[in-house]
Design a protein around this motif. Structure first.
Motif, mmCIF file in Angstrom:
data_model
loop_
_atom_site.group_PDB
_atom_site.id
_atom_site.type_symbol
_atom_site.label_atom_id
_atom_site.label_comp_id
_atom_site.label_asym_id
_atom_site.label_seq_id
_atom_site.Cartn_x
_atom_site.Cartn_y
_atom_site.Cartn_z
ATOM 1 N N GLY A 38 -32.399 -17.255 -51.522
ATOM 2 C CA GLY A 38 -31.984 -16.250 -50.546
ATOM 3 C C GLY A 38 -32.415 -16.571 -49.134
ATOM 4 N N HIS A 39 -33.366 -17.497 -49.001
ATOM 5 C CA HIS A 39 -33.704 -17.952 -47.655
ATOM 6 C C HIS A 39 -33.177 -19.379 -47.499
ATOM 7 N N TYR A 40 -33.592 -20.075 -46.458
ATOM 8 C CA TYR A 40 -33.032 -21.397 -46.206
ATOM 9 C C TYR A 40 -33.561 -22.470 -47.141
ATOM 10 N N THR A 158 -40.542 -16.871 -41.739
ATOM 11 C CA THR A 158 -39.452 -16.237 -42.478
ATOM 12 C C THR A 158 -38.777 -15.132 -41.679
ATOM 13 N N LYS A 233 -25.684 -15.618 -41.473
ATOM 14 C CA LYS A 233 -26.912 -16.082 -42.116
ATOM 15 C C LYS A 233 -28.165 -15.676 -41.354
ATOM 16 N N ARG A 236 -30.772 -13.478 -42.979
ATOM 17 C CA ARG A 236 -31.904 -13.978 -43.764
ATOM 18 C C ARG A 236 -33.209 -13.815 -43.001
#
Length: 323
Positions: A38-40, A158, A233, A236
């Motif tokens: 779900g994150h990079y 994050t 994106k 995120r």
């Protein structure tokens, strides 16, 4: 209204649903994971060391390389798509492995791709420690390439500390990079976009942002690699509303739009000239820009809003809203 991208065979909404289902399934394996799907990039912790890992390819841009018989840029793309995601959570790239699937052995194609991977790895200051080449005539027609990259995290970013009033800084892209090529190929095949005029431009490799971003890592709160799904994106990184004002895009994006892609969809699919966005406290912006600009053209593109809400993008033509 059915989007041009969906007509080309890519349904972004369906992909998001699949990603959510996959993320739910794999979460049951987490034992060392401190940042999951779900994150990079994913991050695990071993012996107090945080290691990040990411895997990606270059999509159907490989078909343009095959058509034009030029393959080294594809190798650079493959590295870039991975290391740019690693640095988006604050990881310094360390190692890369590649995977090439090809329909028949071709020393020339494989050699050119590897030359590009090596070039990209040097730019990212990472070691290429191995890889795999698989000959699979019954599976692939032509070739496909992907990489897995690993990095180490000293400062995990994050976006958790992003706050209203923080500034968004855009780093210029090198063109289309490696997303939206299913749509672009449809325009090329229909004769709405010219191979002769735009082929070389469309094969330009994705810009590698490792050196500039790592040089300002201590000054930023978040980083967003603008790839598939474009500016969506950035969700995120924060759920706060974002007010973004983008400069007039480079000529290649204007040509794609003129070929038949609606203005709003352009900003849902492509990077529109901004390949990375950094989040920072306004007191650090001047220093960040001073450090960045010798590496890559960089500029203020927006601000974090006061409420939890939408992404508002002001273009050279209109104002667009994203959930």
């Amino acid at each position: 209204m059915v989007s041009e991208y969906r007509k080309s065979g890519v349904d972004l909404n369906k992909l998001k649903d699949i990603h959510r289902e996959v993320a739910s399934m794999i979460s049951s394996t987490y034992k060392r994971t401190i940042l999951g799907a779900g994150h990079y990039s994913g991050v695990i912790e071993i012996n107090n060391m945080k290691l990040a890992i990411h895997v990606d390819g270059v999509g159907t841009k490989t078909l343009l390389a095959k058509r034009m018989k030029k393959y080294s840029n594809i190798g650079i793309d493959c590295v870039a798509m991975n290391v740019n995601d690693l640095i988006s959570i604050g990881a310094k790239p360390l190692a890369i492995v590649d995977y090439i699937a090809i329909d028949e052995p071709s020393e020339g194609i494989i050699s050119e791709i590897i030359q590009g991977i090596v070039s990209g790895a040097k730019e990212a200051d990472a070691d290429v420690v191995g890889g795999e080449t698989a000959v699979m005539k019954d599976v692939v027609n032509g070739f496909d390439v992907s990489c897995t990259a690993m990095g180490v995290v000293d400062k995990l970013i994050t976006g958790d500390d992003v706050r209203p009033g923080d500034v968004l800084i855009g780093l210029a892209s090198n063109g289309v990079h490696s997303n939206g090529y299913t749509l672009i190929r449809r325009l090329l095949d229909q004769g709405k976009l010219s191979w002769e005029d735009w082929g070389e431009e469309l094969l330009k490799p994705t810009r590698i942002y490792v050196k500039p971003v790592m040089s300002v890592l201590h000054l930023i709160k978040g980083a967003g690699h603008i790839t598939g799904g474009s500016f969506s994106k950035l969700r995120r990184i924060t759920k706060y509303s974002l007010d973004i004002t983008l400069p007039e895009p480079p000529a290649i994006f204007k040509a794609i739009e003129l070929a038949g892609v609606p203005h709003e969809e352009m900003y849902r699919v492509f990077n529109m000239g901004v390949g990375m966005i950094l989040f920072a406290d306004k007191t650090n912006v001047e220093e960040i820009l001073r450090i960045l600009n010798p590496f890559v053209p960089s500029f203020i593109v927006g601000e974090v809003g006061n409420d939890l809400g939408k992404i508002r993008i002001t273009t050279h033509k209109s104002e667009l809203l994203y959930v």
